[in-house]
Design an enzyme around this catalytic site. Structure first.
Site: not given
Ligand code: PEP
Ligand code: MG
Length: 884
Positions: A26, A96, A105, A107, A352, A468, A776, A843, A863
């Protein structure tokens, strides 16, 4: 001297948008907007470092920080021509929180700070608007009492409701100045009598206490929970923004609202927002009044007859349009903007990057590339891989019979079905007991975060698209309907009445967060459909990644889903998962109970055709892609018959007594089965099990090959710890395979390798690579055995480890890069020294977790393999890893 305080105004601004870690999101954006010369009320940001200092110094704001704040306060006084605590022209502040990552919401905020019994009169006189002044004062007392004094707001708000009832009015705005003055008296009395506090009158004291409370709110329960859920570190701290107030509650030429530069549900390029005339910001978020649409594009069923901002305040609306366009171009992303209009003049209070559904995020990213604002690579980095989860939400079956009971706002898409609960405590409790619940509330507040997490969906009777419930659910990817005003919810009685019918807690309910419709009972759902934007986006991602993405799948059906999600092979087929089907489990049990090799082979012969046909099905789906099949792994006791009925069935089939069944059950019992007779150890004692499995694999491969399916089988031996162990089993398997080739007079190519899931296997990897063609990493077992943590029991105590910061994250969720990761890196390096052709994948469950995927990219795995529904997440994570 350290700089603790950063000023922002159109005249001077110390920060910018890239200083989020110091100024919070903010604060950084307020500074940036001032630099852009937007109308932002001047103020200053106290840094996140000051918050950390606050915790270091026993929750004191140090003198150095106070001095810098006092200096900045004087600067704001000069700019605004007002004075804090002044009896003629008092300056008021909003206080704030604002952390580095947005925590909507979570804090606390205090508005109208600086009002007291005297300044309220000055404000009334100066603005010639006593009603406004007293309204602001009573709001300030409410917020300050809640945030700073820790008083439950409902203790005060019930007085507001009583007063409205006594005056016979519904809206707060219908109360007169005298009413509100009276209410302030009542509030102060309640505080004194019920809580023993005199409401602080000294503005500077108000400020210090409010700042302390905002710093303190960083560690309130809901903020901590939110951070845990979103992997936000606890040691970031929050900044505090102290900004001169502008007022949306001065009368009918004033308003406050929230807008999105594009539609946050769909991503469509249309300006979308809500506002309330004569109100302050918290009224919009709290959903106490149903907000009006800012323009025709923002109209919904619930507010389509209301006047738009464009109609009631065309000048301010025009300015807002100009500003939103400028902000979106500047930030190159969809913005969520808070604004206030004071006597017709527009002020921007916050911007934001907007929270959005993943479908909206994809659309916005693809559109922004088309609009030339960002590149494809930037677009790829815009989407959190984990968010793709939302895409996988089921929808309601359009053909299903439904009984519509109400319609609300489509706040967050996806279908939710479950038992109704009316409190977050019950949601959490029922969820723990394995129930699927829908949280039904008048409106939610940040206190409900735990209940929302536990629910499959959230349904509220009040609130708008920016309430909210809506914002938080969208962030969580949970279905949500807000503002479903037809629902009469009695939280005390735990009932929901609608259209004259009463539903109780525990009754089933279904809703569709995409269209806002609520239905009675359970409605069947169907799987998610993937959009064209998703396909475009994933094509870009696939274009940049190096890591292949395979899937863990055990059946042809799962394999098919995985291929649709983009899987490029099977990384793990757990053959034992095929054993549980009812027609197979008896043969498996016969095999386990066999006392001779001959009997065991007889049982195995019954299993062979099942395995062969499963493998054929998988080869067909994977046509041309590698299929890694793991030979039997789990301890045999997992297949034992525990129920009386199953034991009886087995006894009959084997022609033995129940007593014998029970004895054999007992004999197979192990104290530590995960470290017991499992994995390749089974093949050391009962080689015929693996021989049946390799025969099934190779016969299936030959049949498939003959049918023109391209097969690339990889046969994998689990839980190896030693080359000799591997070689012995591998040789036995090879002999059997050669036998099959001869019998069928047909050969196919195949590979044989092993899992690395024991520390010793990683340490000996250089040796094992002499014979294994691939590795693997089974990181589930590797984590279990490296930490000595039982993967089945750790859930009970691991949360304390993450809460106390001992482990940054649950190592079963995200790879422990230092410990387990060290073993992986070592194993690869040693393996490559021995064999230039060896390749490795992963895996374990980590193969679908973005941070772990990034790690796998870095250490050079070939992978990752994960469950079918996580394949797109892994593909995106792999692309982002490559770009980073
Ligand atoms: C592992 O241990 O990581 C693995 C994939 O095997 P399983 O989870 O079946 O033990
Ligand atoms: Mg394992």
């Amino acid at each position: 001297m350290k700089k603790w305080v950063y000023k922002f105004s159109a005249e001077q601004t110390d920060g910018n948008k890239d200083m989020k870690s110091l100024l919070g999101g903010k604060g950084a954006n307020l500074a940036e907007m001032c630099a852009m010369k937007l109308s932002v009320p001047p103020g200053f940001t106290v840094t996140t470092e000051a918050c950390l200092d606050f915790y270091k110094t026993n929750k004191e704001i140090s003198k150095e920080i106070r001095d810098q704040m006092i200096e900045a306060l004087g600067w704001v006084e000069k700019l605004t021509n007002k004075k804090f605590g002044d009896l003629e022209n008092p300056l008021l502040f909003s206080v704030r929180s604002g952390a580095r990552a947005s925590m909507p919401g979570m804090m606390d905020t205090v508005l109208n700070l600086g009002l007291n019994d005297n300044t309220v009169l000055a404000l009334a006189k100066k603005t010639n608007n006593p009603r406004f002044a007293w309204d602001s004062y009573r709001r300030f007392i409410q917020m300050f009492s809640n945030v700073v004094l820790g008083v439950n707001t409902s203790h005060l708000e019930s007085n507001l409701e009583d007063l409205k009832e006594a005056r016979g009015v519904h809206e707060d705005t219908a109360l007169t100045a005298a009413d509100l003055e009276e209410l302030v008296k009542v509030y102060k009395q309640v505080l004194l009598e019920d809580h023993g506090v005199v409401f602080p009158q000294e503005p500077m004291e108000q400020l210090w206490r409010a700042v302390g409370a905002v710093f303190g709110s960083w560690n309130n329960n809901r903020a901590m929970k939110y951070r845990e859920m979103n992997n936000i570190p606890h040691d970031w701290g929050t900044a505090v923004n102290i900004q001169s107030m502008v007022f949306g509650n001065m009368g009918d030429t004033c308003a406050t609202g929230v807008c999105f530069t594009r539609d946050p549900s769909t991503g469509e390029k249309k300006f979308f927002g809500e506002f309330l005339v004569n109100a302050q910001g918290e009224d919009v978020v709290a959903g106490i009044r149903t907000p009006q649409p800012i323009n025709n594009d923002s109209k919904m069923e619930s507010n389509k007859h209301q006047k738009t901002l464009e109609e009631v305040m065309p000048k301010a609306y025009g300015d807002l349009v100009e500003d939103y366009k400028m902000l979106e171009r500047h930030y190159k992303d969809m913005q969520d903007i808070e604004f206030t209009i004071e006597n017709g003049k527009l002020w921007i209070l916050q911007t934001r990057n907007a929270k959005r559904t993943v479908n909206a995020a994809l659309k916005v990213a693809v559109d922004l590339v088309a609009e030339g604002l960002i590149t494809e690579k930037e677009a790829i980095l815009r989407i959190q891989p984990e968010d793709l989860n939302q895409l996988l939400h089921p929808r309601l079956d359009p053909k299903a019979k439904k009984i519509l009971i109400a319609t609300g706002l489509p706040a967050s898409p996806g279908a939710a079905s479950g038992q109704m609960v009316f409190t977050s405590a019950h949601a959490e409790e029922w969820h723990k007991n394995g129930k699927k619940v829908v949280l039904v509330r008048s409106e939610t507040s940040p206190e409900d975060i735990g209940g929302m997490v536990a629910s499959t969906g959230i349904l509220t009777a009040r609130g708008g698209m920016t309430s909210h419930a809506a914002v938080v659910a969208r962030g969580m990817g949970k279905p949500c309907i807000a503002g479903c005003t037809a629902l009469l919810i009695n939280e005390k009685e735990k009932t929901l009445s609608v259209k004259g019918k009463v539903y109780k807690e525990g009754d089933f309910i279904t809703f569709d967060g995409a269209n806002g419709e609520v239905y009675e009972g359970v409605v069947p759902t169907i799987e998610a459909k993937i959009t064209a934007d998703f396909a475009t986006f994933m094509k870009w991602a696939d274009g940049v990644r190096r890591l292949r993405v395979r899937t863990n799948a055990d059946t042809p059906e799962d394999t098919k889903v995985a291929v649709e999600f983009g899987a490029e092979g099977i990384g793990l087929c757990r053959t034992e998962h095929m054993f549980f089907a009812p027609e197979r489990i008896l043969a498996v049990r016969e095999m386990i109970f066999a006392e001779t090799e001959k009997d065991r082979k007889k049982a195995l012969d019954k299993l062979l055709p099942f395995q062969r046909s499963d493998f054929k099905g998988i080869f067909k789906e994977m046509n041309g892609m590698p299929v890694n099949i793991r030979l039997l792994d789990p301890p045999l006791h997992e297949f034992l018959p525990h129920a009386e009925k199953d034991q009886q069935e087995l006894a009959t089939s084997l022609g033995i007594s129940m007593k014998q069944v029970k004895e054999r059950n007992d004999a197979l019992h192990e104290f530590n089965p995960m470290l017991g007779h499992r994995g390749c150890r089974l093949a050391i004692t009962y080689p015929e099990i693996y021989l049946m499995q390799v025969r099934a694999i190779i016969e299936a491969a030959i049949e498939s090959d003959k049918e023109g399916v391209k097969v690339l089988p990889e046969i994998m031996i689990p839980l190896t710890s030693e080359l000799r162990e591997y070689t012995l089993i591998r040789n036995e398997c090879k002999t059997e395979i050669e036998k099959v080739f001869k019998e069928k007079n047909h050969t196919v190519k195949y590979k044989m390798g092993t899992m690395l899931e024991l520390p010793r296997a990683c340490i000996m990897a250089g040796d094992i690579a002499k014979e294994a063609e691939f590795f693997s990493f089974g990181t589930n077992d590797l984590t279990q055995t490296t930490f000595g943590l039982s993967r089945d029991d750790a859930g009970k105590f691991l949360p304390s480890y993450t809460q106390k910061g001992i482990y940054p994250r649950d190592p079963f969720v995200s790879i422990d890069q230092e410990g387990v990761g060290f073993l992986m890196k070592y194993a690869i390096a040693e393996g490559k020294k021995t064999s230039t052709s060896i390749y490795a994948g992963i895996c374990g469950e980590h193969g679908g977790e973005p941070q772990s995927v990034e790690f796998c990219h870095k250490i050079g795995l070939e992978y990752v393999s994960c469950s079918p529904f996580r394949v797109p997440i892994a593909r995106l994570a792999a692309a982002q890893a490559a770009l980073r």
